[in-house]
Design a protein around this motif. Sequence first.
Motif, PDB file in Angstrom:
ATOM      1  N   PHE A 556       0.826  -1.211   0.000  1.00  0.00           N
ATOM      2  CA  PHE A 556       0.000   0.000   0.000  1.00  0.00           C
ATOM      3  C   PHE A 556       0.859   1.261   0.000  1.00  0.00           C
ATOM      4  N   SER A 557       0.317   2.305  -0.613  1.00  0.00           N
ATOM      5  CA  SER A 557       0.994   3.601  -0.582  1.00  0.00           C
ATOM      6  C   SER A 557       0.718   4.280   0.751  1.00  0.00           C
ATOM      7  N   ASP A 558       1.532   5.293   1.063  1.00  0.00           N
ATOM      8  CA  ASP A 558       1.308   6.071   2.287  1.00  0.00           C
ATOM      9  C   ASP A 558      -0.088   6.689   2.277  1.00  0.00           C
ATOM     10  N   GLU A 559      -0.514   7.153   1.103  1.00  0.00           N
ATOM     11  CA  GLU A 559      -1.817   7.814   0.982  1.00  0.00           C
ATOM     12  C   GLU A 559      -2.959   6.833   1.239  1.00  0.00           C
ATOM     13  N   GLU A 560      -2.810   5.594   0.772  1.00  0.00           N
ATOM     14  CA  GLU A 560      -3.846   4.599   1.005  1.00  0.00           C
ATOM     15  C   GLU A 560      -3.985   4.300   2.500  1.00  0.00           C
ATOM     16  N   ILE A 561      -2.854   4.200   3.184  1.00  0.00           N
ATOM     17  CA  ILE A 561      -2.903   3.925   4.622  1.00  0.00           C
ATOM     18  C   ILE A 561      -3.482   5.115   5.372  1.00  0.00           C
ATOM     19  N   SER A 562      -3.102   6.341   4.978  1.00  0.00           N
ATOM     20  CA  SER A 562      -3.662   7.532   5.628  1.00  0.00           C
ATOM     21  C   SER A 562      -5.176   7.596   5.446  1.00  0.00           C
ATOM     22  N   ALA A 563      -5.643   7.260   4.242  1.00  0.00           N
ATOM     23  CA  ALA A 563      -7.085   7.285   3.992  1.00  0.00           C
ATOM     24  C   ALA A 563      -7.807   6.253   4.841  1.00  0.00           C
ATOM     25  N   GLN A 564      -7.191   5.091   5.019  1.00  0.00           N
ATOM     26  CA  GLN A 564      -7.799   4.055   5.856  1.00  0.00           C
ATOM     27  C   GLN A 564      -7.799   4.481   7.327  1.00  0.00           C
ATOM     28  N   ILE A 565      -6.736   5.134   7.769  1.00  0.00           N
ATOM     29  CA  ILE A 565      -6.693   5.647   9.141  1.00  0.00           C
ATOM     30  C   ILE A 565      -7.835   6.632   9.353  1.00  0.00           C
ATOM     31  N   ALA A 566      -8.053   7.501   8.368  1.00  0.00           N
ATOM     32  CA  ALA A 566      -9.129   8.481   8.488  1.00  0.00           C
ATOM     33  C   ALA A 566     -10.481   7.787   8.612  1.00  0.00           C
ATOM     34  N   ARG A 567     -10.691   6.752   7.826  1.00  0.00           N
ATOM     35  CA  ARG A 567     -11.965   6.015   7.918  1.00  0.00           C
ATOM     36  C   ARG A 567     -12.112   5.351   9.280  1.00  0.00           C
ATOM     37  N   MET A 568     -11.031   4.754   9.786  1.00  0.00           N
ATOM     38  CA  MET A 568     -11.069   4.054  11.071  1.00  0.00           C
ATOM     39  C   MET A 568     -11.345   4.997  12.235  1.00  0.00           C
ATOM     40  N   LEU A 569     -10.764   6.192  12.173  1.00  0.00           N
ATOM     41  CA  LEU A 569     -10.826   7.099  13.315  1.00  0.00           C
ATOM     42  C   LEU A 569     -12.022   8.041  13.277  1.00  0.00           C
ATOM     43  N   THR A 570     -12.727   8.078  12.169  1.00  0.00           N
ATOM     44  CA  THR A 570     -13.893   8.959  12.088  1.00  0.00           C
ATOM     45  C   THR A 570     -15.053   8.361  12.883  1.00  0.00           C
ATOM     46  N   PRO A 571     -15.531   9.047  13.903  1.00  0.00           N
ATOM     47  CA  PRO A 571     -16.625   8.497  14.724  1.00  0.00           C
ATOM     48  C   PRO A 571     -17.922   8.401  13.920  1.00  0.00           C
ATOM     49  N   ASP A 572     -18.734   7.437  14.286  1.00  0.00           N
ATOM     50  CA  ASP A 572     -20.051   7.310  13.665  1.00  0.00           C
ATOM     51  C   ASP A 572     -20.839   8.596  13.874  1.00  0.00           C
ATOM     52  N   GLY A 573     -21.540   9.006  12.846  1.00  0.00           N
ATOM     53  CA  GLY A 573     -22.361  10.199  12.955  1.00  0.00           C
ATOM     54  C   GLY A 573     -21.648  11.491  12.625  1.00  0.00           C
ATOM     55  N   THR A 574     -20.351  11.422  12.308  1.00  0.00           N
ATOM     56  CA  THR A 574     -19.605  12.634  11.948  1.00  0.00           C
ATOM     57  C   THR A 574     -20.131  13.181  10.624  1.00  0.00           C
ATOM     58  N   ARG A 575     -20.475  14.448  10.598  1.00  0.00           N
ATOM     59  CA  ARG A 575     -21.051  15.050   9.397  1.00  0.00           C
ATOM     60  C   ARG A 575     -19.975  15.525   8.429  1.00  0.00           C
ATOM     61  N   ALA A 576     -18.865  15.996   8.950  1.00  0.00           N
ATOM     62  CA  ALA A 576     -17.802  16.516   8.088  1.00  0.00           C
ATOM     63  C   ALA A 576     -17.017  15.377   7.453  1.00  0.00           C
ATOM     64  N   GLU A 577     -16.489  15.651   6.261  1.00  0.00           N
ATOM     65  CA  GLU A 577     -15.537  14.721   5.659  1.00  0.00           C
ATOM     66  C   GLU A 577     -14.218  14.852   6.413  1.00  0.00           C
ATOM     67  N   VAL A 578     -13.592  13.730   6.747  1.00  0.00           N
ATOM     68  CA  VAL A 578     -12.344  13.742   7.518  1.00  0.00           C
ATOM     69  C   VAL A 578     -11.193  13.257   6.641  1.00  0.00           C
ATOM     70  N   LYS A 579     -10.129  14.031   6.619  1.00  0.00           N
ATOM     71  CA  LYS A 579      -8.908  13.641   5.935  1.00  0.00           C
ATOM     72  C   LYS A 579      -7.753  13.705   6.931  1.00  0.00           C
ATOM     73  N   ILE A 580      -6.795  12.803   6.778  1.00  0.00           N
ATOM     74  CA  ILE A 580      -5.611  12.817   7.632  1.00  0.00           C
ATOM     75  C   ILE A 580      -4.386  12.861   6.737  1.00  0.00           C
TER      76      ILE A 580
END
Length: 629
Positions: A556-580
Motif C-alpha cells: 500500500f501507498s502512504d496515501e492509502e494507509i492515511s485514507a484508511q486511518i481516516a476512515r477508522m478514526l472517524t466516529p459514527d455520525g460525523t457530518r464533516a468529511e475527515v482527511k488525515i
Amino acid sequence: MEPLKHECGVAMVRLLKPLSYYKEKYGTWHYGLNKLYLLMEKQHNRGQEAAGAGCIKMHSPAGSEYVYRERALGSGAISEIFSSINHQIEHARLGDHSAEWVEEEAPFIGEIYMGHLRYSTTGRSGMSYVHPFLRRNNWCSRSLMLCGNFNMTNVESIFSEVVAKGQHPRIFSDTVIILEQLGYSLDKENSRLHQEFTLQGLDGIERARAIEDNLDIPSILRSTAPSWDGGYVICGAVGSGDIWTLRDPHGIRPAFYYTDDEIVVVASERPVIQTVMDVAIDDVHELAPGAAVIVAKSGNVSVEQVLPTASDARCSFERIYFSRGSDADIYRERKALGCQLAAPVTEALGGDLRHAVFSFIPNTAEVAFIGMCEGLESELDHRRTEAILSAQKRDELTPAVLEEIMSDKLRVEKVAIKDIKLRTFIAEGATRTDLATHVYDVTYGLIEPGVDSLVVIDDSIVRGTTLRQSILRMLDRLSPRQIVVVSSSPQVRYPDCYGIDMSRMGEFCAFRAAVALLKESGRTHVLDDVYHRCLEQESMSDTEIINCVKDIYAPFSDEEISAQIARMLTPDGTRAEVKIIYQTLDGLHRAVPSSPGDWYFSGDYPTPGGTRLVNRAFVNYYEGHPDRR
C-alpha cells in the motif's frame, strides 16, 4: 492530541572547587544541590513516574556517610525528594558548625550530584526500579552509583553473562544488570591496582588512596559497554570521586554537557543547561556517540571515545516531540516540519485557502503550526503576485482590485482549548468516552457551517484513540465542510525499543490500517507469512535477521494507509468529511537532518536487538499477547 509517555532524563553535577569556595562566592552551601534541582525540574517533561537524586561527599571521614540518596514515586517526586533533602539539611543546622564540619559531615552537601527522572517503558514500576541505583561497599573506590536514560534490547544475554561469572542480581532489570556488570569491572580494576601498588610497597591508607587516584574509568567502560545493544546515556559515580556519562555509539539517546573551572554539568537536553547555567548555546556541547565525558577524582575533565562511532541514529522523535522546543535547532526543525506540510494541505483543500480555518491541537504542536502557516502564507504571496501581474497585464489593477487581491489572508484561529479541570478517570466504558468528548472546549462562531474547512495540526498521531473519542467529535460540533488533521511526523508503523513507550504493534493506527487493508483486499495470507518468517528469524544470527513486518505495509501507498486511518478514526455520525495527512519520510529528513534515526517510521533499526524485537512484537500481536513487547 494523545500524549506519548517520555523516556527518562538524567542530570549530573560535579563541583571542581572546594565546597567552601561556593559558600564564599555564592553565599550558600547549596550551590551544587540547587543546580541539580533546576536541571531536574527543567526536565520534568521527560519523566513523570518517579525521580531520584544522589550525592557523594568526597571528604567524609571514616565512620561518616559519604553516599546519600533520595527517591520518590509519582508526578510530584521532584518536590518530595528535595523537600526531604532540605529537611535533612535544616535538621543538621549548618550555621552552628564550622566549614570543615559541613564539608565532611553535612548531609547532601557534596561535590557530586546525580539526578534522574523516570518513565517506565517496560511495565515495571515501584521503588525498586527507581534510579539512581547503588552498589555499596566499605571501600569508597568500589562503591558505585548509577542512573541512565536507556533501554537495552538484549537484557537476557547480558543477564546470562553476569550470572555466568557467579553474580546473583537481585532484580531482572537492565539497570540492575548493568550496575552489576560495571561493579564487577570496577572490582577487577581495584584488584589490579591493589596488586600493582602492593608490589610497589604501598599498604593501608596509602595504598587505598593510590587506588582511588588511579582508577582507569575508560578501561572499565570498554570492558562492559561492547555487550550492550540499545539506546542509552548512562551516568555513573564512584564513591571515591570519579564520574562519567557514556552515550551509545549510534547516539540514539541525547546527552549534552558544559564545563568551566568551577563545575561540570550533564543533562539530556541542551537548553536546560543553557538556562540553568546562563550560558550561550555554543558553550554547551553534545556528547558524541560512543563517547564518555569523564571527571577524575582529581577534577581532571576529559572526553574519551569509549566505543567506535556507529551509524548515526540520533532519535528524530526527540526533535519532533520529546525535547524542549526552546532549543534553537529544535525550534527551527519543528517549524520546517510544519512548512513542508503546506503543499499537501493546500491540495487536500482543493486549493481553497479562503474557506479554511487553521489551528493546532495540542500546544506542543504550536511551533509546527507556525511553520505550516508560514508555508501557506508563501503560497498566498505567490497567488497575490500572480494576480497582481495578471491584472497589470490586463490594465485592470485598480485600487479596488488590489484591495480585493490583498484581502486574501490566512484565517488562523484558536479553535480548541483544553479544559484542564475536567477529569474522566472516575467514569468507565461508554460514560468515560462521552466525558472524553468534553475535555476540549471549542470556540464557536469561527466556522461558516457547511462552507469552511477546518485544518488542525498535531505533532504526532500514533494510536488515534483520543482523536476518535474526543477531538473529531468536538471539532464536528462546529459543522465544517471537512476536517483535515495534519501530523508533523510520519506514520508511526513500528515499535520503539530504545526507551520510549511505543512497544506494541496493535496500538499503532497505521498498523491497524494496514491490517484492515490486507483483510479488505483478501490478502490475509501476508499476515500468516510474516508470522512464520518472524518465528524463523529468532534462530538467525544478528547479521542475518531482517524486519519482516515491513511486508505488511509494502502493498500500500502512504496515501492509502492515511485514507484508511481516516476512515477508522472517524466516529459514527460525523457530518464533516475527515482527511488525515502525515509528514513524509523525505520531508522528515529534510526538516530534521541532524537526527536521521527513523525506525518508528521506516522500520530500519540501528541495532540487531531492535530488529529482533519488532519481529517479536508482531509474533505477540499475532498470537494474541497484547501485554507483551
